[in-house]
Design a protein around this motif. Sequence first.
Motif, short mmCIF file in Angstrom:
data_model
loop_
_atom_site.label_atom_id
_atom_site.label_comp_id
_atom_site.label_asym_id
_atom_site.label_seq_id
_atom_site.Cartn_x
_atom_site.Cartn_y
_atom_site.Cartn_z
N PHE A 47 0.84 -1.20 0.00
CA PHE A 47 0.00 0.00 0.00
C PHE A 47 0.88 1.25 0.00
O PHE A 47 1.88 1.32 0.72
CB PHE A 47 -0.90 0.04 1.23
N LEU A 48 0.46 2.25 -0.77
CA LEU A 48 1.21 3.49 -0.93
C LEU A 48 0.33 4.69 -0.62
O LEU A 48 -0.83 4.72 -1.02
CB LEU A 48 1.71 3.63 -2.37
N ARG A 49 0.90 5.65 0.05
CA ARG A 49 0.28 6.97 0.27
C ARG A 49 -1.11 6.91 0.91
O ARG A 49 -2.00 7.64 0.52
CB ARG A 49 0.20 7.74 -1.04
N PHE A 50 -1.30 6.08 1.89
CA PHE A 50 -2.59 6.06 2.58
C PHE A 50 -2.50 6.93 3.84
O PHE A 50 -1.43 7.14 4.39
CB PHE A 50 -3.04 4.63 2.90
N PRO A 51 -3.66 7.45 4.30
CA PRO A 51 -3.66 8.24 5.53
C PRO A 51 -3.42 7.34 6.75
O PRO A 51 -3.46 6.11 6.64
CB PRO A 51 -5.06 8.85 5.57
N GLY A 116 5.41 12.84 -7.60
CA GLY A 116 4.19 13.58 -7.89
C GLY A 116 3.03 12.59 -7.98
O GLY A 116 2.82 11.81 -7.06
N GLN A 117 2.32 12.60 -9.07
CA GLN A 117 1.23 11.63 -9.26
C GLN A 117 1.62 10.53 -10.25
O GLN A 117 0.76 9.83 -10.79
CB GLN A 117 -0.04 12.36 -9.72
N SER A 140 -3.05 12.26 -2.42
CA SER A 140 -2.79 13.60 -1.91
C SER A 140 -1.53 13.61 -1.05
O SER A 140 -1.28 12.68 -0.29
CB SER A 140 -3.98 14.08 -1.08
N THR A 141 -0.78 14.67 -1.18
CA THR A 141 0.41 14.83 -0.34
C THR A 141 0.24 16.01 0.62
O THR A 141 1.20 16.44 1.24
CB THR A 141 1.66 15.04 -1.22
N SER A 142 -0.98 16.52 0.75
CA SER A 142 -1.21 17.64 1.65
C SER A 142 -1.26 17.21 3.12
O SER A 142 -1.10 18.03 4.01
CB SER A 142 -2.51 18.37 1.28
N GLN A 143 -1.49 15.93 3.38
CA GLN A 143 -1.48 15.36 4.72
C GLN A 143 -0.40 14.27 4.77
O GLN A 143 -0.04 13.72 3.73
CB GLN A 143 -2.84 14.73 5.05
N PRO A 144 0.10 13.89 5.94
CA PRO A 144 1.07 12.80 6.02
C PRO A 144 0.48 11.51 5.44
O PRO A 144 -0.70 11.20 5.64
CB PRO A 144 1.33 12.65 7.52
#
Length: 165
Positions: A47-51, A116-117, A140-144
């Motif tokens: 899994f990548l870039r999950f909150p 980026g995306q 999104s990269t606006s949150q960790p």
Amino acid sequence: VRGQPIWCVVSGGNDLGLLWYQKPMPNDFVLKLEWLRWNDHDNSGVFLRFPHPLSKGYNNPAYVGVHFEFEVQIDELAPNVLQSTGAIYNEPGQNRTPVAARAPGQWSEFEIRVQGQQYTVMLNGTQVTAFTNTAAGRGSTSQPTFIGLQSYPGKRVAFRNLRFK
């Protein structure tokens, strides 16, 4: 924090499980790792870039990785190319060149680039996936954001030599 584990396991008992890295990832990164399956039917994913998995109130926080971001799949017997090893699971629009993983009992290697995306997946040195995320609100990269390893009951996949830069 000294004594705090860097990796944390969340599991739904007889359901999907997640081993996640508790330090937020940089916006852009390269993740390299090796994985091994014991049988042809074994299944897992990265899994990548999950909150933060505990931030959504799920009974089983492993599903945060499924529902909110992207998974690089490990499944040699998948029913279609968008669910097979190296794919960004079920995402249309990816450029796929399926390549077979090494046989059960042998270690395979992923190199996953997130810039980026743009998501690029290499399997044993060969590019198998190029994907550009165009979905608003995903990646999104606006949150960790975090990375994690998926587990399924009755499936057996091992991981080693995880490193990122």
